[in-house]
Motif scaffolding. Structure first.
Motif, PDB file in Angstrom:
ATOM      1  N   ASP A 171       3.142 -61.655 -31.553  1.00 41.31           N
ATOM      2  CA  ASP A 171       3.222 -62.926 -32.283  1.00 41.31           C
ATOM      3  C   ASP A 171       2.194 -63.926 -31.775  1.00 41.31           C
ATOM      4  N   ASN A 172       1.195 -63.432 -31.006  1.00 41.18           N
ATOM      5  CA  ASN A 172       0.279 -64.372 -30.368  1.00 41.18           C
ATOM      6  C   ASN A 172      -1.060 -63.673 -30.151  1.00 41.18           C
ATOM      7  N   ASP A 231       8.578 -65.154 -37.707  1.00 42.67           N
ATOM      8  CA  ASP A 231       9.730 -66.054 -37.561  1.00 42.67           C
ATOM      9  C   ASP A 231      10.170 -66.506 -38.945  1.00 42.67           C
ATOM     10  N   GLN A 235      14.707 -67.889 -37.437  1.00 45.50           N
ATOM     11  CA  GLN A 235      15.547 -67.786 -36.244  1.00 45.50           C
ATOM     12  C   GLN A 235      15.102 -68.756 -35.163  1.00 45.50           C
ATOM     13  N   ASN A 236      13.845 -69.234 -35.265  1.00 41.52           N
ATOM     14  CA  ASN A 236      13.324 -70.189 -34.280  1.00 41.52           C
ATOM     15  C   ASN A 236      13.416 -69.653 -32.862  1.00 41.52           C
ATOM     16  N   ARG A 237      12.925 -68.439 -32.685  1.00 40.59           N
ATOM     17  CA  ARG A 237      12.932 -67.836 -31.359  1.00 40.59           C
ATOM     18  C   ARG A 237      11.504 -67.337 -31.139  1.00 40.59           C
ATOM     19  N   THR A 238      11.297 -66.048 -31.052  1.00 36.12           N
ATOM     20  CA  THR A 238       9.921 -65.557 -31.026  1.00 36.12           C
ATOM     21  C   THR A 238       9.434 -65.417 -32.472  1.00 36.12           C
ATOM     22  N   GLY A 239       8.207 -64.925 -32.650  1.00 40.44           N
ATOM     23  CA  GLY A 239       7.670 -64.697 -33.990  1.00 40.44           C
ATOM     24  C   GLY A 239       6.686 -65.770 -34.392  1.00 40.44           C
TER      25      GLY A 239
END
Lengths: 377, 377
Positions: A120-121, A146, A149-153
């Motif tokens: 994701d980066n 994402d 979910q507002n987590r990773t991604g």
């Protein structure tokens, strides 16, 4: 090891098991495995079930035998254990950032070349490219998207496209598609409500997939779906595979979300219980030897007594649970089963499953090492 | 095993550790051990620290070396591990009810004859008497007294006296005294408030002790005290030993209760952290690889970032924690430490402590098997 062998031979009935322990009902497990596998085949969608739930190669093998494409894993330690056991088609759904994770990933891919990892980066893409280049291997990647979910991604649309471009520039990375897991939707109560949420979330994944394809990127895989949305996401056009995991065991939490019909979600049966012993009995109170160290505690509800009415459980410390007797009764020394509140973190507390068929202990399956994440190579 | 050896040789710095993992600061641990040991010696009270916190023979040995009378354990599996490691003076603070616990207890006592066990029920006394008689051994027992925790334990006064009488009639049991642990008092916020609660609770234990003695029963041991009340209960006349455990590591929960002076309880230093890696960074959000499977979740608060300001942690799933950046900043790949919310159930999630001295990894200590409670013999 002779201890375990001796012990396994000696213990034949559920009542003889040491408590607290996990008892896995094999008939229910097999029925859950069959149900999901049949469903995926009938819907014509792939199934790559998540092993973060069971952390057990015995169950992964049974999923593969029933037609699963492979196995999702959350940590590098899980990937290592599965690869070593000969499980292929691994998808690492957690980003492998920094050392020592990247070098451990490289070793897993050498052993199991079809392993995929999410990114994701773009800095992570560069790190993976450098390590894969040095090792002379190819890394298959999915973009972790994402979708709420507002987590990773990475964010859908342009940011995801930019990431696809950096993957495209990396000679040792191959983009395979998109991982769009909507963890925030899995436990939405009510089927219609859950379907509306999931369709909204996945619409962003579909739009991003189209954008990437228009720019010439390969999106052969679109992976998503939880146990809560398997019969929702599999009807979404272009979804290629599901990563549901909890269906093998079920838990109190999933039972609460409601099914397509009915207020209890019963597409799959609760197959996993904690077995405990009543170690205290006085007045209208009993105490069992299963507490904070024996059950997950991350949800606002506790375990549910299994096969007994009029008994409610409340946590009473690290090694104890208090039973309030309201109608039901138990005696000192009784062995009681409880449906686990949340399956993944409960399994994470134990070293093994005691596998039962009705009242007989048929087998003992190890659960892989705890959260330490120490390497297996 | 060569893997672990090779690994230990290779890893020298905290930054190289696999995450999530437990890092134990040896200087702080040793300081905590010294402080408690010195305190007990100066007060002239015995110390039998509770191993349910650390589940580690290396730490138990260091407690014994510093003068502890022995070690308290909560489960038969803990007793087995400690006995096998040569630790003596064991006190089992949980009732051993039913098979296979009683036969495992008998084996522990054969190996470590000075092991003591608590009882709170005359039926349990009869079961122990039968098993000890068959094995031809003596079992040392403490009466587990319920002084307000409403968990296990018999009621003070007459019920406890009746239990003492049944122990007296059992030829293979020897009453040694009373276990009066006030778990409900350990975390009362504010020193004065906590002292008042503890004194009230223990008054019942003192009265019961006197009643038992008047009837000719042996009460040479009166055991109690948590890490929250070690400097309260040790001033109570007739308290013979303390079973505090959490002081070795400390945690967010104990820091919140306030000390004799000051709103943070700092008699002991936080020695144990979870080390994690930043695996995602975007906007004012970062995500670490330590979630519900890496920290205890039984309290209404989470872990606290250690050595960094302006960063707040919130749980974000089994393998993830979300960092809200408010002033502080972190980068992808950074290794961050967190003070654990509640020490006992957090330790229970891991297989080993990585022991550090400043930034160097000096040792690796195994944590005993998880909640399964399978036998070690």
């Amino acid at each position: 090891l002779w201890i375990i062998e001796w012990y396994t031979r000696l213990v034949k009935k559920i009542h003889d098991l040491p408590t607290p322990c996990l008892v896995l009902d094999l008939e229910r497990l097999e029925s859950n495995l069959d149900t999901m596998s049949r469903f995926a085949q009938e819907r014509g969608i792939g199934l790559r079930p998540h092993a973060k739930t069971h952390k057990c190669t015995h169950i992964a093998r049974r999923q593969i035998e029933r037609g699963a494409l492979g196995i999702c894993v959350a940590t590098i330690a899980e990937a290592e254990v599965m690869a070593r056991a000969g499980i292929r088609g691994l998808l690492l759904t957690g980003e492998m950032v920094g050392e020592p994770k990247i070098s451990r990933l490289i070793r897993v891919i050498k052993q199991a070349p079809d392993t995929m990892v999410v990114v994701d980066n773009s800095r992570n893409v560069e790190d993976l490219e450098r390590a894969a280049g040095a090792a002379g291997i190819q890394v298959s990647a999915l973009i972790d998207l994402d979708i709420g979910q507002n987590r990773t991604g990475i964010q859908p649309g342009e940011p995801a496209l930019n990431l696809a471009e950096s993957i495209g520039r990396a000679k040792h990375l191959q983009l395979k598609g998109i991982c769009a897991y909507a963890g925030h939707v899995a436990h939405v109560v009510g089927f219609d409500e859950r379907r509306a949420h999931s369709q909204r979330a996945l619409a962003q994944a579909l739009a991003t997939r189209d954008l990437l394809r228009r720019h010439g990127h390969n999106v052969e895989i679109l992976s998503g779906a939880s146990t809560g949305t398997y019969n929702i996401d599999s009807y979404i056009e272009g979804m290629t595979e599901m990563q549901s995991g909890s269906y093998v065991f079920m838990d109190v939490e999933y039972r609460k979300i409601g099914g397509k019909s009915g207020s209890v979600y019963e597409d799959f049966s609760p197959a996993l219980c904690v077995l405990s012993t009543v170690v205290h009995r006085s007045g209208n109170k009993a105490v069992v030897d299963a507490g904070l160290k024996a059950f997950s505690t991350d949800r606002p509800f506790g375990p549910e007594p299994f096969g007994i009415e009029g008994v409610a459980y409340e946590f009473a410390g690290d090694e104890h649970g208090r039973l309030v007797l309201a109608g039901g009764d138990v005696q000192l020394g009784d062995k009681l089963r409880f449906i686990i509140p949340h399956c993944d973190p409960t399994v994470n507390l134990y070293d093994r499953f005691f596998c039962i068929r009705s009242e007989t202990v048929e087998d003992e399956w190890p659960i892989m090492e705890r959260a330490t994440g120490a390497p297996y190579f």
